[in-house]
Design an enzyme around this catalytic site. Sequence first.
Site, PDB file in Angstrom:
ATOM      1  N   VAL A  22       0.751  -1.153   0.090  1.00 16.49           N
ATOM      2  CA  VAL A  22       0.134   0.055  -0.044  1.00 16.49           C
ATOM      3  C   VAL A  22       0.779   1.404   0.092  1.00 16.49           C
ATOM      4  CG1 VAL A  22      -2.158  -1.012   0.974  1.00 16.49           C
ATOM      5  CG2 VAL A  22      -0.404  -0.043   2.673  1.00 16.49           C
ATOM      6  N   TYR A  64       2.740   4.881  16.936  1.00 16.23           N
ATOM      7  CA  TYR A  64       1.365   4.228  16.439  1.00 16.23           C
ATOM      8  C   TYR A  64       0.190   5.167  16.649  1.00 16.23           C
ATOM      9  CZ  TYR A  64      -2.387   0.569  15.968  1.00 16.23           C
ATOM     10  OH  TYR A  64      -3.321   0.031  15.154  1.00 16.23           O
ATOM     11  N   ILE A  70      -8.794  -5.988  19.321  1.00 14.31           N
ATOM     12  CA  ILE A  70      -9.275  -7.135  18.606  1.00 14.31           C
ATOM     13  C   ILE A  70      -8.626  -8.220  18.552  1.00 14.31           C
ATOM     14  CG2 ILE A  70     -10.576  -7.459  16.414  1.00 14.31           C
ATOM     15  CD1 ILE A  70     -11.807  -5.126  18.123  1.00 14.31           C
ATOM     16  N   LYS A 125      -2.214   6.780  13.551  1.00 16.32           N
ATOM     17  CA  LYS A 125      -3.718   6.455  13.591  1.00 16.32           C
ATOM     18  C   LYS A 125      -4.378   8.163  13.577  1.00 16.32           C
ATOM     19  CE  LYS A 125      -3.893   2.300  12.583  1.00 16.32           C
ATOM     20  NZ  LYS A 125      -4.271   1.759  11.534  1.00 16.32           N
TER      21      LYS A 125
END
Length: 255
Positions: A63, A154, A187, A158
């Site tokens: 990506v 991180y 998750i 985000k």
Amino acid sequence: MRLKNKVAIITGGASGIGRETVKRFLEEDAIVVFTDINEEMGRMTLRRFQEKYDTVAFLVQDVQKEEDWIRVVEEVLDKYGKIDILFNNAGVYKKKAINEFTVEDFDFMMAINVKGVFLGMKHVINVMKRQRNGSIINTSSIAGLKSAPGHSFYGATKGAVNIMSKGAALDVISNNIRINTIHPGTIATEMVDNFVASQKTISIESFHNSTPMKRMGTPVEVANAVVFLASDESSFITGSELVIDGGTTATTQRT
Ligand SMILES: NC(=O)c1ccc[n+]([C@@H]2O[C@H](COP(=O)([O-])OP(=O)(O)OC[C@H]3O[C@@H](n4cnc5c(N)ncnc54)[C@H](O)[C@@H]3O)[C@@H](O)[C@H]2O)c1
């Protein structure tokens, strides 16, 4: 059949949240092209879905590379003629104190988590503008809303996704294109398994216990939220942040 006749691109679809979202989109009758940098896992995932669906395809993609985005968009348009949904899901996680991060860590995380999302929006929006239709879902995190020790980098990647998405949503609002972010809590995916395996002092149980619901989320609980944002059911929602975290960001109580 909430995504009937819609063509979707999902990045990072070989694993975790991405793979579960491919499955949920197929169940809702979408045509899904998922991409991943991991060719072996991507092909394995594709074979599994092809046992049940013929509306799924896999392309290898990094990506952070613009040439890969140009190729993916061209191939999807050649095959299906349009792109209705983009789920920018591919991402990487590293946890360290700010002074322990290297310049290489910074470039690596920014390139995948931020530049990857920018390139996806840039190339897909050009198509969606011609169609005058589209929904883009960008993956942030609760780490893009609140912070914790070791989350400076991180969280910065985000947080960049959140605010870039709001501005982008306003750029294309008159073109009938909607852009929203999702903010998962912890998750249960390979990302968390790999992180726990790399640590000596952190257990899976500690993730369950640190969530007010006393459990981690499941990939399908995130995928269901993405289905909603991708579908026409969310037609008045753009530039928004959807938190999927079992109450984690709601509380000030230390668990
Ligand atoms: N799991 C969690 O607790 C959690 C929480 C909040 C946000 N997120 C975010 O959700 C997204 C998905 O995470 P996950 O838990 O499913 O992770 P995962 O590691 O299970 O899946 C990520 C996928 O992205 C792919 N990928 C990595 N770099 C890539 C690149 N350069 N180009 C293309 N593909 C690439 C990987 O090969 C992998 O298949 C990420 O953006 C992550 O930051 C995850």
